[in-house]
Design a protein around this motif. Structure first.
Motif, PDB file in Angstrom:
ATOM      1  N   VAL A  29       0.858  -1.185   0.000  1.00 48.59           N
ATOM      2  CA  VAL A  29       0.000   0.000   0.000  1.00 48.59           C
ATOM      3  C   VAL A  29       0.890   1.230   0.000  1.00 48.59           C
ATOM      4  O   VAL A  29       1.877   1.303   0.753  1.00 48.59           O
ATOM      5  CB  VAL A  29      -0.929   0.031   1.234  1.00 48.59           C
ATOM      6  CG1 VAL A  29      -1.742   1.325   1.264  1.00 48.59           C
ATOM      7  CG2 VAL A  29      -1.847  -1.186   1.262  1.00 48.59           C
ATOM      8  N   ILE A  30       0.543   2.202  -0.825  1.00 46.74           N
ATOM      9  CA  ILE A  30       1.208   3.496  -0.787  1.00 46.74           C
ATOM     10  C   ILE A  30       0.134   4.571  -0.667  1.00 46.74           C
ATOM     11  O   ILE A  30      -0.895   4.514  -1.337  1.00 46.74           O
ATOM     12  CB  ILE A  30       2.097   3.728  -2.023  1.00 46.74           C
ATOM     13  CG1 ILE A  30       2.802   5.073  -1.910  1.00 46.74           C
ATOM     14  CG2 ILE A  30       1.320   3.614  -3.315  1.00 46.74           C
ATOM     15  CD1 ILE A  30       3.952   5.246  -2.869  1.00 46.74           C
ATOM     16  N   PHE A  77       6.733   1.463  -8.751  1.00 46.70           N
ATOM     17  CA  PHE A  77       6.044   1.758 -10.012  1.00 46.70           C
ATOM     18  C   PHE A  77       4.858   2.692  -9.756  1.00 46.70           C
ATOM     19  O   PHE A  77       4.700   3.722 -10.430  1.00 46.70           O
ATOM     20  CB  PHE A  77       5.585   0.431 -10.614  1.00 46.70           C
ATOM     21  CG  PHE A  77       5.082   0.500 -12.032  1.00 46.70           C
ATOM     22  CD1 PHE A  77       5.891   0.969 -13.051  1.00 46.70           C
ATOM     23  CD2 PHE A  77       3.813   0.054 -12.344  1.00 46.70           C
ATOM     24  CE1 PHE A  77       5.434   0.992 -14.378  1.00 46.70           C
ATOM     25  CE2 PHE A  77       3.349   0.074 -13.651  1.00 46.70           C
ATOM     26  CZ  PHE A  77       4.158   0.545 -14.671  1.00 46.70           C
ATOM     27  N   LEU A  78       4.025   2.349  -8.775  1.00 49.32           N
ATOM     28  CA  LEU A  78       2.855   3.180  -8.474  1.00 49.32           C
ATOM     29  C   LEU A  78       3.250   4.525  -7.882  1.00 49.32           C
ATOM     30  O   LEU A  78       2.553   5.525  -8.076  1.00 49.32           O
ATOM     31  CB  LEU A  78       1.912   2.435  -7.525  1.00 49.32           C
ATOM     32  CG  LEU A  78       1.224   1.189  -8.100  1.00 49.32           C
ATOM     33  CD1 LEU A  78       0.250   0.605  -7.067  1.00 49.32           C
ATOM     34  CD2 LEU A  78       0.485   1.511  -9.401  1.00 49.32           C
ATOM     35  N   GLU A  79       4.347   4.555  -7.146  1.00 46.20           N
ATOM     36  CA  GLU A  79       4.857   5.820  -6.607  1.00 46.20           C
ATOM     37  C   GLU A  79       5.028   6.850  -7.718  1.00 46.20           C
ATOM     38  O   GLU A  79       4.692   8.026  -7.556  1.00 46.20           O
ATOM     39  CB  GLU A  79       6.227   5.609  -5.941  1.00 46.20           C
ATOM     40  CG  GLU A  79       6.195   5.461  -4.451  1.00 46.20           C
ATOM     41  CD  GLU A  79       7.601   5.340  -3.886  1.00 46.20           C
ATOM     42  OE1 GLU A  79       7.733   5.470  -2.668  1.00 46.20           O
ATOM     43  OE2 GLU A  79       8.561   5.109  -4.648  1.00 46.20           O
ATOM     44  N   LYS A  93       7.339  10.450  -6.515  1.00 49.17           N
ATOM     45  CA  LYS A  93       8.745  10.545  -6.889  1.00 49.17           C
ATOM     46  C   LYS A  93       8.818  11.115  -8.294  1.00 49.17           C
ATOM     47  O   LYS A  93       7.969  10.816  -9.152  1.00 49.17           O
ATOM     48  CB  LYS A  93       9.438   9.186  -6.809  1.00 49.17           C
ATOM     49  CG  LYS A  93       8.873   8.120  -7.717  1.00 49.17           C
ATOM     50  CD  LYS A  93       9.521   6.773  -7.501  1.00 49.17           C
ATOM     51  CE  LYS A  93      10.991   6.790  -7.853  1.00 49.17           C
ATOM     52  NZ  LYS A  93      11.609   5.457  -7.740  1.00 49.17           N
ATOM     53  N   GLU A  94       9.808  11.925  -8.534  1.00 48.26           N
ATOM     54  CA  GLU A  94       9.992  12.510  -9.854  1.00 48.26           C
ATOM     55  C   GLU A  94      10.482  11.437 -10.824  1.00 48.26           C
ATOM     56  O   GLU A  94      11.255  10.558 -10.459  1.00 48.26           O
ATOM     57  CB  GLU A  94      10.990  13.660  -9.786  1.00 48.26           C
ATOM     58  CG  GLU A  94      10.482  14.874  -9.011  1.00 48.26           C
ATOM     59  CD  GLU A  94      11.453  16.031  -9.074  1.00 48.26           C
ATOM     60  OE1 GLU A  94      12.469  15.923  -9.808  1.00 48.26           O
ATOM     61  OE2 GLU A  94      11.195  17.045  -8.398  1.00 48.26           O
ATOM     62  N   SER A  95      10.011  11.539 -12.054  1.00 51.37           N
ATOM     63  CA  SER A  95      10.374  10.536 -13.038  1.00 51.37           C
ATOM     64  C   SER A  95      10.308  11.145 -14.428  1.00 51.37           C
ATOM     65  O   SER A  95       9.391  11.914 -14.740  1.00 51.37           O
ATOM     66  CB  SER A  95       9.417   9.339 -12.954  1.00 51.37           C
ATOM     67  OG  SER A  95       9.493   8.548 -14.122  1.00 51.37           O
ATOM     68  N   ARG A 137      -4.465   9.735  -4.204  1.00 52.91           N
ATOM     69  CA  ARG A 137      -3.042   9.381  -4.180  1.00 52.91           C
ATOM     70  C   ARG A 137      -2.789   8.136  -3.319  1.00 52.91           C
ATOM     71  O   ARG A 137      -1.908   8.089  -2.480  1.00 52.91           O
ATOM     72  CB  ARG A 137      -2.190  10.556  -3.708  1.00 52.91           C
ATOM     73  CG  ARG A 137      -2.348  11.801  -4.561  1.00 52.91           C
ATOM     74  CD  ARG A 137      -1.381  12.885  -4.162  1.00 52.91           C
ATOM     75  NE  ARG A 137      -0.027  12.587  -4.664  1.00 52.91           N
ATOM     76  CZ  ARG A 137       1.065  13.202  -4.202  1.00 52.91           C
ATOM     77  NH1 ARG A 137       0.978  14.087  -3.220  1.00 52.91           N
ATOM     78  NH2 ARG A 137       2.252  12.906  -4.710  1.00 52.91           N
ATOM     79  N   ILE A 138      -3.607   7.126  -3.591  1.00 55.44           N
ATOM     80  CA  ILE A 138      -3.488   5.829  -2.920  1.00 55.44           C
ATOM     81  C   ILE A 138      -3.238   4.763  -3.983  1.00 55.44           C
ATOM     82  O   ILE A 138      -3.904   4.750  -5.028  1.00 55.44           O
ATOM     83  CB  ILE A 138      -4.762   5.485  -2.130  1.00 55.44           C
ATOM     84  CG1 ILE A 138      -5.003   6.500  -1.016  1.00 55.44           C
ATOM     85  CG2 ILE A 138      -4.671   4.072  -1.536  1.00 55.44           C
ATOM     86  CD1 ILE A 138      -6.356   6.355  -0.353  1.00 55.44           C
ATOM     87  N   GLY A 139      -2.286   3.874  -3.733  1.00 57.88           N
ATOM     88  CA  GLY A 139      -2.019   2.772  -4.635  1.00 57.88           C
ATOM     89  C   GLY A 139      -1.943   1.456  -3.886  1.00 57.88           C
ATOM     90  O   GLY A 139      -1.547   1.423  -2.714  1.00 57.88           O
ATOM     91  N   VAL A 140      -2.337   0.380  -4.542  1.00 56.83           N
ATOM     92  CA  VAL A 140      -2.357  -0.943  -3.914  1.00 56.83           C
ATOM     93  C   VAL A 140      -1.811  -1.984  -4.884  1.00 56.83           C
ATOM     94  O   VAL A 140      -2.145  -1.981  -6.075  1.00 56.83           O
ATOM     95  CB  VAL A 140      -3.785  -1.336  -3.477  1.00 56.83           C
ATOM     96  CG1 VAL A 140      -3.842  -2.810  -3.065  1.00 56.83           C
ATOM     97  CG2 VAL A 140      -4.261  -0.453  -2.331  1.00 56.83           C
TER      98      VAL A 140
END
Length: 472
Positions: free
Chosen positions: A38-39, A252-254, A260-262, A318-321
């Motif tokens: 979870v993020i 990846f989801l971040e 994170k900058e990408s 801004r939630i990832g699973v």
């Protein structure tokens, strides 16, 4: 001031997630091990429960490696979006532009299949190529060659115009990866490494297992929790060949969530800006988009012979699973963690069943085809003293009689008329007439309601049916 009726519920706590995993593994017997990542705005966390394999004392963690199956298609479509951003391709480029001149790409009514059509599953290509005839169903894509792919494309007739309707296609996803790699002058795995995993610092995501990854690789299992071999997809890699870890997938989801900058940020944003209908939902580039409670969830799942996976994120909250399993499905867990209003499934644990010897002559009474639903036919066949079942699905846009087949699986007698599968939680009970010949069957699977099927007479057997080995 009225409360916002769309106010999202908080993501379940680590303890609540662990309880879900314990119940799914210990009570419902749906997996040997599951890892959840979870993020959210206050950081990232990983919750793991179970083992790398049945009988293996090693526990799972965020660095355990899993096959992620069709989530690979998200990586493939990210490659597409990035190559568009770099002006190397356009979404409207015809797929034929990146094939050898001697390969004929199917068209319909003068319309060509575009890269956008492949990414959004609206190309008109079938779920799998009709000339996929695996030598080993335990690794069904391994011997499918580029020449086989080109041969199929050159001879296929589209049932409808490209871009007109959604139909999920593993063939289309694999072809897209192949075309992008050809455009870049490299192979798919190298392109993924150069453009995605190395820039994002995802060392445990790829196709070829490093020595370290091999040591941390979970073992896949059937629905009955028997170990199975890994899958290899050399030609259709873009459809489902990647392996990864929960930690890498959180990274990846971040990037998608902007934590994170990408350099991939513009391409990631563009993936949700393209929208096409996908049944009751929508699809962007690679990501399926589910609207619920005033929110949008971008998601994809994956499945191979022994693994299931889910990745999804809510751009607004801004939630990832991420959820990865070395056996049963995990989609409901992923959706529930993103939106706790969405319920968890309550699957029944598979029952232990015992094979008994029966007279092999009885098997001839059961061979034939049975209409289970208007779009599902079950074929029962015999090979010596063994009985096999195989499902064939009539897809809604296919021509009559144009069926997509799943791999055969053996069924074992637990009574003279009752059989069970070991690779999946299916049971078949035959209904017979006075002469002992089956007139119908009852199909039972995983706690679902029983489904009757009437025996068909004079039903033509199709030739060259593919093995539909990825559902997700």
């Amino acid at each position: 001031m009225h409360p916002n009726i769309f106010q999202p519920l908080p993501v379940p706590t680590t303890g609540e997630i662990r309880e879900i995993l314990v119940r799914r593994i210990e009570e419902q017997k749906q997996a040997v091990g599951i890892v959840v990542g979870v993020i959210e705005p206050n950081g990232r966390r990983v919750v793991a429960y179970g083992k790398l394999a049945n009988g293996d004392p090693r526990t799972l963690d965020g660095d355990t490696i899993f096959e992620i199956g069709s989530i690979s298609k998200v990586f493939t479509s990210l490659l597409l979006a990035d190559m568009v951003n770099r002006k190397e391709v356009t979404l409207d480029d015809p797929a034929a532009k990146y094939l050898p001149e001697n390969v004929t790409m199917p068209e319909r009514s003068g319309k060509s299949i575009t890269l956008l059509d492949l990414s959004t599953h609206s190309s008109g290509l079938p779920p799998l190529p009709g000339n996929l005839k695996p030598k080993d169903l335990r690794n069904p894509y391994a011997d499918y060659s580029v020449d086989d792919l080109y041969q199929f494309l050159s001879g296929y007739k589209l049932p409808r115009e490209p871009g007109s309707e959604f139909e999920y296609s593993n063939l289309g996803g694999g072809l897209l990866g192949h075309l992008l790699a050809r455009r870049a002058g490299t192979d798919y795995e190298s392109l993924i490494g150069t453009r995605i995993t190395r820039p994002l610092r995802m060392p445990d995501t790829g196709i070829t297992l490093s020595s370290s990854m091999k040591q941390r690789m979970a073992t896949g299992h059937t629905a009955m929790l028997a170990p199975v071999a890994n899958w290899d997809l050399p030609t259709l890699a873009g459809a489902g060949a990647l392996r990864s870890s929960a930690n890498d997938m959180l990274t990846f989801l971040e990037a998608f969530l902007g934590y994170k900058e990408s350099p991939l940020a513009p391409a990631m944003k563009a993936m949700l800006e393209v929208r096409r209908p996908a049944g009751q939902t929508q699809i962007g580039l690679g990501w399926l988009i589910y609207s619920t409670d005033g929110r949008e969830i971008a998601w994809h799942n994956g499945g191979t012979g022994g693994f299931r996976s889910f990745a999804g994120y809510d751009p607004k909250e801004r939630i990832g699973v991420v959820v990865v399993s070395n056996a049963g499905g995990v989609d409901d867990i992923g959706f529930h963690l993103l939106n706790p209003k969405l319920p968890l499934a309550n699957p029944e644990p598979p029952k232990l069943r015992t094979e008994i010897p029966i007279n092999p002559k009885l098997l001839d009474n059961y061979t034939g085809r049975y209409q289970v639903t208007p779009n599902l036919t079950l074929e029962i066949s015999r090979d010596g003293d063994r009985l096999f079942a195989q499902s064939f699905v009539q897809l809604p846009h296919n021509r009559p009689g144009d069926l997509v087949g799943a791999p055969k699986f053996e069924v074992f007698a637990e009574g003279e008329k009752n059989f069970f599968a070991r690779v999946t939680d299916k049971q078949i009970a035959f209904e017979t007439g006075p002469d002992g010949r089956a007139t119908g069957l009852i199909l039972h699977q995983g706690g679902r309601p029983d489904v009757p099927g009437a025996r068909l007479s004079g039903f033509p057997l199709p030739f060259g049916l593919p093995g539909d080995v990825c559902p997700d």
